[in-house]
Design a protein around this motif. Structure first.
Motif, PDB file in Angstrom:
ATOM      1  N   VAL A 133      -8.336  -1.189   1.291  1.00 27.26           N
ATOM      2  CA  VAL A 133      -7.895  -1.312   0.052  1.00 27.26           C
ATOM      3  C   VAL A 133      -6.955  -2.474  -0.069  1.00 27.26           C
ATOM      4  O   VAL A 133      -7.038  -3.543  -0.769  1.00 27.26           O
ATOM      5  CB  VAL A 133      -7.185  -0.128  -0.668  1.00 27.26           C
ATOM      6  N   TRP A 134      -6.031  -2.452   0.880  1.00 24.62           N
ATOM      7  CA  TRP A 134      -4.892  -3.779   1.258  1.00 24.62           C
ATOM      8  C   TRP A 134      -4.615  -3.507   2.730  1.00 24.62           C
ATOM      9  O   TRP A 134      -4.662  -2.685   3.451  1.00 24.62           O
ATOM     10  CB  TRP A 134      -3.603  -3.389   0.565  1.00 24.62           C
ATOM     11  N   ARG A 135      -4.287  -4.947   3.264  1.00 20.39           N
ATOM     12  CA  ARG A 135      -3.958  -5.038   4.587  1.00 20.39           C
ATOM     13  C   ARG A 135      -2.383  -5.718   4.502  1.00 20.39           C
ATOM     14  O   ARG A 135      -2.317  -6.734   3.444  1.00 20.39           O
ATOM     15  CB  ARG A 135      -4.765  -5.981   5.184  1.00 20.39           C
ATOM     16  N   PHE A 136      -1.533  -5.103   5.213  1.00 18.23           N
ATOM     17  CA  PHE A 136      -0.156  -5.641   5.085  1.00 18.23           C
ATOM     18  C   PHE A 136       0.026  -6.124   6.409  1.00 18.23           C
ATOM     19  O   PHE A 136       0.045  -5.380   7.320  1.00 18.23           O
ATOM     20  CB  PHE A 136       0.827  -4.504   4.824  1.00 18.23           C
ATOM     21  N   ASN A 137       0.481  -7.487   6.606  1.00 17.16           N
ATOM     22  CA  ASN A 137       0.578  -8.177   7.495  1.00 17.16           C
ATOM     23  C   ASN A 137       2.053  -7.975   8.073  1.00 17.16           C
ATOM     24  O   ASN A 137       3.178  -8.235   7.298  1.00 17.16           O
ATOM     25  CB  ASN A 137       0.377  -9.624   7.459  1.00 17.16           C
ATOM     26  N   TRP A 195       5.769  -2.035  -0.508  1.00 22.41           N
ATOM     27  CA  TRP A 195       4.599  -2.847  -1.013  1.00 22.41           C
ATOM     28  C   TRP A 195       4.197  -2.092  -2.299  1.00 22.41           C
ATOM     29  O   TRP A 195       4.532  -0.781  -2.472  1.00 22.41           O
ATOM     30  CB  TRP A 195       3.415  -2.864  -0.011  1.00 22.41           C
ATOM     31  N   ASP A 196       3.936  -3.168  -3.477  1.00 20.97           N
ATOM     32  CA  ASP A 196       3.259  -2.374  -4.618  1.00 20.97           C
ATOM     33  C   ASP A 196       1.891  -2.250  -4.358  1.00 20.97           C
ATOM     34  O   ASP A 196       1.120  -3.147  -4.139  1.00 20.97           O
ATOM     35  CB  ASP A 196       3.404  -3.449  -5.604  1.00 20.97           C
ATOM     36  N   LEU A 197       1.334  -1.060  -4.629  1.00 20.86           N
ATOM     37  CA  LEU A 197       0.004  -0.537  -4.224  1.00 20.86           C
ATOM     38  C   LEU A 197      -1.127  -1.084  -5.417  1.00 20.86           C
ATOM     39  O   LEU A 197      -1.965  -1.084  -5.145  1.00 20.86           O
ATOM     40  CB  LEU A 197      -0.073   0.871  -3.765  1.00 20.86           C
ATOM     41  N   LYS A 198      -0.335  -1.462  -6.486  1.00 19.59           N
ATOM     42  CA  LYS A 198      -1.329  -1.774  -7.709  1.00 19.59           C
ATOM     43  C   LYS A 198      -1.692  -3.278  -7.167  1.00 19.59           C
ATOM     44  O   LYS A 198      -2.911  -3.800  -7.496  1.00 19.59           O
ATOM     45  CB  LYS A 198      -0.699  -1.520  -9.084  1.00 19.59           C
ATOM     46  N   THR A 199      -0.602  -4.111  -6.807  1.00 22.66           N
ATOM     47  CA  THR A 199      -1.057  -5.467  -6.623  1.00 22.66           C
ATOM     48  C   THR A 199      -1.450  -5.827  -5.065  1.00 22.66           C
ATOM     49  O   THR A 199      -1.917  -6.956  -4.732  1.00 22.66           O
ATOM     50  CB  THR A 199      -0.001  -6.311  -7.135  1.00 22.66           C
ATOM     51  N   SER A 240       3.701   9.401  -5.363  1.00 18.51           N
ATOM     52  CA  SER A 240       3.068   9.265  -6.692  1.00 18.51           C
ATOM     53  C   SER A 240       1.873   7.986  -6.679  1.00 18.51           C
ATOM     54  O   SER A 240       1.208   7.823  -7.708  1.00 18.51           O
ATOM     55  CB  SER A 240       4.327   8.800  -7.668  1.00 18.51           C
ATOM     56  N   GLY A 241       1.999   7.509  -5.463  1.00 17.94           N
ATOM     57  CA  GLY A 241       0.789   6.532  -5.350  1.00 17.94           C
ATOM     58  C   GLY A 241       1.071   5.153  -5.720  1.00 17.94           C
ATOM     59  O   GLY A 241       0.489   4.112  -5.645  1.00 17.94           O
ATOM     60  N   ARG A 242       2.714   4.525  -5.990  1.00 17.64           N
ATOM     61  CA  ARG A 242       2.984   3.452  -6.730  1.00 17.64           C
ATOM     62  C   ARG A 242       3.447   2.437  -5.231  1.00 17.64           C
ATOM     63  O   ARG A 242       3.255   1.401  -5.441  1.00 17.64           O
ATOM     64  CB  ARG A 242       4.044   3.517  -7.332  1.00 17.64           C
ATOM     65  N   PHE A 243       3.892   3.204  -4.447  1.00 14.60           N
ATOM     66  CA  PHE A 243       4.509   2.231  -3.099  1.00 14.60           C
ATOM     67  C   PHE A 243       4.047   2.596  -1.996  1.00 14.60           C
ATOM     68  O   PHE A 243       3.680   3.795  -1.631  1.00 14.60           O
ATOM     69  CB  PHE A 243       5.933   2.207  -3.301  1.00 14.60           C
ATOM     70  N   ALA A 244       4.323   1.816  -0.711  1.00 14.70           N
ATOM     71  CA  ALA A 244       4.051   1.981   0.755  1.00 14.70           C
ATOM     72  C   ALA A 244       5.194   1.126   1.316  1.00 14.70           C
ATOM     73  O   ALA A 244       5.713   0.224   0.890  1.00 14.70           O
ATOM     74  CB  ALA A 244       2.785   1.565   1.042  1.00 14.70           C
ATOM     75  N   ARG A 289      11.301   8.215   3.918  1.00 14.85           N
ATOM     76  CA  ARG A 289      10.732   8.877   2.947  1.00 14.85           C
ATOM     77  C   ARG A 289      10.978   8.469   1.648  1.00 14.85           C
ATOM     78  O   ARG A 289      12.431   8.270   1.300  1.00 14.85           O
ATOM     79  CB  ARG A 289      11.254  10.558   2.889  1.00 14.85           C
ATOM     80  N   PHE A 290      10.043   8.323   0.417  1.00 17.41           N
ATOM     81  CA  PHE A 290      10.468   7.797  -0.693  1.00 17.41           C
ATOM     82  C   PHE A 290      10.961   9.124  -1.386  1.00 17.41           C
ATOM     83  O   PHE A 290      10.477  10.404  -1.102  1.00 17.41           O
ATOM     84  CB  PHE A 290       9.139   7.489  -1.398  1.00 17.41           C
ATOM     85  N   ALA A 291      12.051   8.861  -2.402  1.00 20.59           N
ATOM     86  CA  ALA A 291      12.756  10.050  -3.001  1.00 20.59           C
ATOM     87  C   ALA A 291      12.956   9.523  -4.432  1.00 20.59           C
ATOM     88  O   ALA A 291      13.093   8.239  -4.980  1.00 20.59           O
ATOM     89  CB  ALA A 291      13.932  10.594  -2.251  1.00 20.59           C
TER      90      ALA A 291
END
Length: 322
Positions: A194-198, A226-230, A211-215, A250-252
């Motif tokens: 889906v995405w590659r982060f360098n 990272w914004d997982l939508k863009t 929630s699936g918004r960030f990594a 951990r995201f919180a």
């Protein structure tokens, strides 16, 4: 994995900058000899720890007492070096370098025991119901296993060792980071990227926002959200020294905060939107280790005013957010 953590701790101890120092509100002893690994439940009310003397133990931190004690291997040389809760805290995974086991938290029963004959395990994660397992391997492969059907899918995108993995709560998406300076978000049904982060260095930490918004992915110099939508960088953690290595993240707070732990005893709270540090603490060292040291293995938000840490010192500690 243990040797790597010790080596990274040495680097961080020399290079860590100034941090805020304060005393914890509460300390809960988990193991007198120190810990090989630890994780905290998402609400910070349970800890799962592995130590040489006690094996693997799940603790109720509110009551300060054991819930379950597990034994994965009869071998004295095959230590559990990975402990991790599922996102909904219903299951847990424990692993050595060549085996892993899945456990049910409701009654403490084993849900399966697995061996890895092809390559050593580096990291592992579970889906919310414990039925999907993601494994990161030393040979550069990442693998998703459905424990109900036996279906396996191997991801071959990495060209070198996989160091860190995370799995979305529904098991649909995997995040993996490796020595090839890359992190990948990929579909566990097809193996498609889906995405590659360098990165400019080896990726040693990768975590997903439930929630699936960030990594979050990090090497020793770059720690990015990272914004997982863009697929674009949302922010970069603004630490004030040259190097930092993260051993927990951990995201919180509904994705507004990121909590990190490091082998330099540092526990930090960050704002996701801009990468600024909101507050930091130094966890307590093991009293018998000189110089004073501790690796932060587990972090969690207990409520909007308290964090919980679990470290190699053998302590769970509760901290006030100001």
């Amino acid at each position: 994995m243990i040797k790597s953590a010790i080596y990274l701790f040495g680097i961080c101890l020399m290079l860590t900058g100034c941090e805020q120092s304060s005393s914890p509100d509460q300390q809960i002893p988990l193991a007198s000899q120190g810990l090989l690994s630890a994780d905290l439940s998402s609400d910070g009310r349970q800890a799962m720890v592995s130590s040489l003397g006690q094996g693997t133990v799940v603790w109720d931190l509110d009551k300060g007492q054991e819930r379950w004690r597990w034994r994965q291997s009869d071998s004295q040389d095959n230590f559990v070096t990975l402990t991790r809760f599922s996102p909904d805290d219903s299951h847990a995974i424990t692993a050595t370098q060549d085996t892993f086991a899945i456990w049910r938290l409701q009654d403490g029963q084993s849900q399966g025991y697995y061996s890895l004959p092809e390559s050593r395990l580096r990291d592992a994660a579970l889906s919310a119901d414990g039925t999907q397992v993601l494994i990161g391997r030393e040979d550069g492969k990442a693998e998703v296993v459905d424990t109900r059907t036996g279906r396996r899918l191997q991801f071959l995108g990495h060209s070198e060792q996989v160091n860190t993995v995370d799995l979305s709560p529904n098991g649909r998406y995997a995040l993996t980071g490796g020595n090839d300076y890359s992190a990948y978000l990929w579909d566990t049904r097809t193996g498609q990227v889906v995405w590659r982060f360098n990165h400019g260095g080896r990726v040693v930490m990768a975590r997903l926002d439930p929630s699936g918004r960030f990594a979050f992915t990090a090497d020793s110099r770059q720690a990015s959200i990272w914004d997982l939508k863009t697929g674009k960088e949302q922010s970069r953690l603004q630490f004030d020294h040259r190097f930092e290595v993260y051993t927990a993240a951990r995201f919180a707070n509904d994705g507004q905060w990121l909590i990190t732990g490091a082998p330099s005893r540092q526990l930090s709270l960050w704002r996701v939107s801009d990468g600024s540090q909101l507050q930091s603490w130094r966890v307590s060292p093991h009293p018998k280790v000189k110089p004073p040291s501790a690796v932060v293995y587990g972090v969690a938000l207990r409520d909007n005013s308290h964090l919980v840490s679990a470290s190699s010192s053998g302590l769970a500690e509760i901290w006030t957010i100001k």
